[in-house]
Design an enzyme around this catalytic site. Structure first.
Site, PDB file in Angstrom:
ATOM      1  CB  SER A  77     -12.025   0.408   4.545  1.00  0.00           C
ATOM      2  OG  SER A  77     -12.035   1.171   5.566  1.00  0.00           O
ATOM      3  CG  ASP A  87      -4.993   6.756   0.593  1.00  0.00           C
ATOM      4  OD1 ASP A  87      -4.768   5.865   0.716  1.00  0.00           O
ATOM      5  OD2 ASP A  87      -5.866   7.632   0.511  1.00  0.00           O
ATOM      6  CE  LYS A 126     -30.554  -8.913  -2.638  1.00  0.00           C
ATOM      7  NZ  LYS A 126     -31.472  -8.783  -2.969  1.00  0.00           N
ATOM      8  CB  THR A 138     -24.055   0.749  -6.680  1.00  0.00           C
ATOM      9  OG1 THR A 138     -23.057   0.009  -6.155  1.00  0.00           O
ATOM     10  CG2 THR A 138     -23.275   1.208  -7.471  1.00  0.00           C
ATOM     11  CE  LYS A 180     -31.256  -4.168 -10.235  1.00  0.00           C
ATOM     12  NZ  LYS A 180     -32.094  -6.074  -8.835  1.00  0.00           N
ATOM     13  CB  CYS A 228      13.708   6.675  12.157  1.00  0.00           C
ATOM     14  SG  CYS A 228      13.658   8.805  12.701  1.00  0.00           S
ATOM     15  N   GLY A 235      14.734   3.337  15.449  1.00  0.00           N
ATOM     16  CA  GLY A 235      15.762   1.905  14.819  1.00  0.00           C
ATOM     17  C   GLY A 235      17.309   1.892  15.340  1.00  0.00           C
ATOM     18  CG  MET A 236      20.745   5.732  13.696  1.00  0.00           C
ATOM     19  SD  MET A 236      21.215   6.951  12.429  1.00  0.00           S
ATOM     20  CE  MET A 236      22.432   7.847  13.546  1.00  0.00           C
ATOM     21  CD  GLU A 291      11.282  10.084  21.358  1.00  0.00           C
ATOM     22  OE1 GLU A 291      12.487  10.274  20.713  1.00  0.00           O
ATOM     23  OE2 GLU A 291      10.387   9.899  20.999  1.00  0.00           O
ATOM     24  CG  HIS A 297      11.308   7.851   8.190  1.00  0.00           C
ATOM     25  ND1 HIS A 297      10.851   7.084   8.826  1.00  0.00           N
ATOM     26  CD2 HIS A 297      11.512   8.459   8.617  1.00  0.00           C
ATOM     27  CE1 HIS A 297      10.416   7.022  10.279  1.00  0.00           C
ATOM     28  NE2 HIS A 297      11.047   8.121  10.352  1.00  0.00           N
ATOM     29  CD  GLU A 312      10.536   3.528   6.691  1.00  0.00           C
ATOM     30  OE1 GLU A 312      11.481   4.207   6.396  1.00  0.00           O
ATOM     31  OE2 GLU A 312       9.698   4.285   7.462  1.00  0.00           O
TER      32      GLU A 312
END
Ligand code: GLN
Length: 544
Positions: free
Chosen positions: A14, A71, A186, A190, A222, A382, A384-385, A405, A516, A518
Site C-alpha cells: 500500500s 491500478d 528511519k 529501506t 545515508k 449498470c 443502477g440502471m 439475478e 460503466h 466512470e
C-alpha cells in the site's frame, strides 16, 4: 525496441506503487515519449474478476474486455493510454497457460519448472506488443521477499541481463518511517529492503522513498551510501494533498530527470506540464461544492468504487466545484430501517452504482423512487440502471417487477441473455455457466436517439462506445409499457435489441446507463455523463 522500467515495492504494501508508476509515465509522456504501463500480479487468481471488491477493490475493465487490477485505472486516467488485456497478468493466468500447454504435450516430455518455464512466460509477457513505445513501465504487485513474487523478481533479473545494457532501469519504492518517540526518520527498513532485492540479483537505480516528513539531506546520503544508489536518485515522496498533485510533486523532486539519467538520456525535452497545473488548480481552488449520495453495497471500502470516485471528482473539476461524496449503505434503506428522505434530502444528486446480488436492491430501488419523485438529479450505472427500470415498472403497474439475478420472478424486467452480438460475432453462454470471464465485457457501441438528453450530453453524437461488465440486461419486452409511463430508451445496441441508456424527459436530470462511464473518465477529460450529472447537481444546489 522499448526501454523497460521495472517498479518493485519494499518494506510494506500500500505504498502507492500504482500511482507512482502512473505519475512517472505521465511525466515521461509530458516530455513527448510514448509510454505503456503493465501490471504483474503474483496471486493465483486468473484475473481479479471473481474476487470480492472487499478483497481487491474495484475490477477495472478494458476496451478489449479484460477484467484487470484497479491500478490499470490509474494508468489510464493519468496517461490517457487505453489499457489492454496484454497489460495485466497474474501468476494464475501464467500457470493456467503453462499447464494447458503441458497437457497438450507442447513441452515434448520435458520437466516443466518455475525456472525456466514460468520465468520465460513472465518475460514474454513483458516483452510482447512493445512496438513503437519509448518506455514500458512494469509494475510488480506485492512486496520484495514475498514467496509468490519470487519468479517475477527472477524474471526481472534475467531481463536486465538479456536486454541491451542501458535499456532497463529498476525503481524501488520504499518507506522511510517516522518514529515519533525518537523524533527521527528511519532509513533501516529501506536498507533491508534494498538488500533483499539485491540478494535476488536486482540492484535498484532509483529509490522512491515514501515518507511523512521531509527526508533530511544527511538521511538521503545515508540511504544512497548503504543502498549503492547515487544520492540524487534517492527521491523523497511525501504524502500529497491529492493524487492529482503527485506527478508535479515527483517532478519537483527530480524523479523523471533521474530516471532518464539512469538511461543515459540527458538531453530530453523539458516536460509540458500545463495539463497537470490546470487539473491541480481546478482541484485545489474550487468555487463551490455539491454533495452526491452514492447508494451502494461496498460503501465501507473506497477502493471498491475507485473509478467512480475519481469520475465524480473529474465531473467536479469540469465545473470547478468540490464534490462531497456520501457513501450510503443501500441496506439501511430497506423497509423498516432508516428514514430514506432524511438521509437523501441533503443530497444534490443521487447515484446508484454498479453491483452484484440482491442484497440492498430494495434500498437502491427506494433511492431511485426518491430521486424520481423529488426531482433530484439521478445517475444509475449498470445495476443502477437496472434498478431504475424496475422502479419504473413497479410505478407503471407491475408490482412484482424484479431481476432474475435475485431469483425467479413473474415480471423479469431485468433478465439474463444467453446470446448477443459483439465485434467478434455472436457470443453465447449458459445461464448456469462459470462465473469467471463470462459476462458481457468490454467496449460496445450504443446508438443514441436524436434530441435525447443522452445525445445532448454526448455533444450531439449519434453513436458512442462504452465499457460493459454485466450478465443481466433490461428486458426489451418491457420497453413499450415503460415508454408509455415516461421512461425513454435513448440508447440501444446497434441491433436495437439491448437497452443501453434510459432517461426521463419530465425530470431535471435522470439517466441510467447499462455501461460503466466512470472507467473512461480522465482528470483532463471528465466524462460527459459525470460532467452533466455534476452540472445538474450544481443547479439543484442553487435551488435548495
Ligand atoms: N449484477 C448486474 C449484472 O450482472 C449488474 C452488474 C454491474 O453493475 N456491473 O448484470
Amino acid at each position: 525496441m522499448a526501454r523497460y522500467i521495472f517498479i518493485t515495492g519494499g518494506v510494506v504494501s500500500s505504498l502507492g506503487k500504482g500511482l507512482m508508476a502512473a505519475s512517472l509515465a505521465a511525466l515521461l509522456q509530458a516530455r513527448g515519449y510514448k509510454v505503456r504501463i503493465r501490471k504483474f500480479d503474483p496471486y493465483l487468481n486468473v484475473d481479479p474478476g471473481t474476487m470480492s471488491p472487499y478483497q481487491h477493490g474495484e475490477v477495472y475493465v478494458t476496451d478489449d474486455g479484460a477484467e484487470t487490477d484497479l491500478d490499470l485505472g490509474h494508468y489510464e486516467r493519468f496517461t490517457g493510454v487505453s489499457a489492454r488485456q496484454a497489460d495485466n497478468v497474474t501468476s494464475g493466468r501464467i500457470y493456467q497457460q503453462i499447464i494447458a500447454r503441458e497437457r497438450r504435450g507442447d513441452y515434448l516430455g520435458a520437466t516443466v519448472q518455475v525456472v525456466p518455464h514460468v520465468t520465460d512466460a513472465i518475460k514474454s509477457f513483458a516483452l510482447a506488443d512493445q512496438s513503437d513505445h519509448d518506455f514500458i513501465l512494469c509494475e510488480f504487485g506485492g512486496t520484495v521477499g514475498d514467496i509468490e513474487g519470487l519468479p517475477f523478481m527472477e524474471a526481472i533479473r534475467q531481463l536486465r541481463n538479456e536486454l541491451p545494457r542501458g535499456d532497463t532501469l529498476s525503481v524501488h519504492v520504499t518507506l522511510v518511517p517516522y518514529i515519533r518517540a525518537a523524533g527521527e526518520l528511519k532509513t533501516k527498513p529501506t536498507q533491508h529492503s534494498v538488500r533483499e532485492l539485491a540478494s535476488l540479483g536486482i540492484q535498484p537505480d532509483v529509490l522512491l522513498c515514501r515518507a511523512e516528513h521531509p527526508i533530511p539531506e544527511s538521511d538521503r546520503r545515508k540511504i544512497a551510501q548503504f543502498c549503492n544508489v547515487r544520492a540524487e536518485a534517492v527521491i523523497p515522496a511525501l504524502d500529497a494533498p491529492s493524487i492529482y498533485s503527485v506527478p508535479l510533486q515527483y517532478h519537483a523532486e527530480g524523479l523523471d530527470r533521474e530516471v532518464l539519467r539512469g538511461f543515459g538520456i540527458t538531453d530530453a525535452p523539458e516536460p509540458d506540464l500545463a495539463r497537470w497545473y490546470d487539473v491541480t488548480d481546478r482541484y485545489n481552488h474550487p468555487e463551490g461544492e455539491v454533495t452526491i449520495g452514492v447508494v451502494g453495497k461496498y460503501v465501507g471500502l473506497p477502493d471498491a468504487y475507485k473509478s467512480l470516485n475519481e469520475a465524480l471528482v473529474h465531473g467536479g473539476m469540469a465545473h470547478r466545484v468540490k464534490v462531497n461524496i456520501r457513501w450510503l449503505d443501500a441496506e439501511l434503506f430497506e423497509e423498516g430501517s432508516a428514514d430514506i428522505a432524511a438521509r437523501l434530502e441533503p443530497m444534490h444528486g443521487i447515484l446508484v452504482p454498479g453491483g452484484f446480488g440482491e442484497r440492498g436492491s430494495e434500498g437502491k430501488i427506494a433511492s431511485v423512487r426518491f430521486a424520481r419523485e423529488r426531482r433530484v438529479p439521478f445517475l444509475g450505472i449498470c445495476l443502477g440502471m437496472q434498478m431504475a427500470c424496475i422502479e419504473a415498472a413497479r410505478a407503471a403497474g407491475f408490482p412484482e417487477a424484479s431481476s432474475t439475478e435475485f431469483g425467479p420472478t413473474r415480471e423479469p424486467v431485468v433478465g439474463i441473455i444467453t446470446e448477443w452480438m459483439s465485434r467478434e460475432g455472436l457470443q453465447k453462454r449458459e445461464s448456469e455457466g462459470d462465473l469467471g470471464g463470462t459476462m458481457r465485457l468490454g467496449a460496445y457501441e450504443a446508438v443514441l436517439a436524436g434530441n435525447s438528453r443522452a445525445a445532448n450530453v454526448y455533444d450531439g453524437a449519434d453513436s458512442i462506445s462504452e465499457r460493459h461488465r454485466h450478465r443481466y440486461e433490461v428486458n426489451s419486452a418491457y420497453i413499450d409499457p415503460l415508454t408509455k409511463d415516461g421512461l425513454i430508451f435513448s440508447g440501444m445496441s446497434p441491433d436495437g435489441l439491448l437497452p443501453e441508456i434510459v432517461e426521463r424527459p419530465d425530470h431535471p436530470w435522470f439517466i441510467g446507463v447499462q455501461f460503466h462511464p466512470e472507467l473512461k473518465s480522465k482528470p483532463f477529460a471528465p466524462h460527459p455523463l459525470f460532467a452533466g450529472f455534476i452540472g445538474a447537481a450544481l443547479e439543484q444546489a442553487r435551488l435548495v
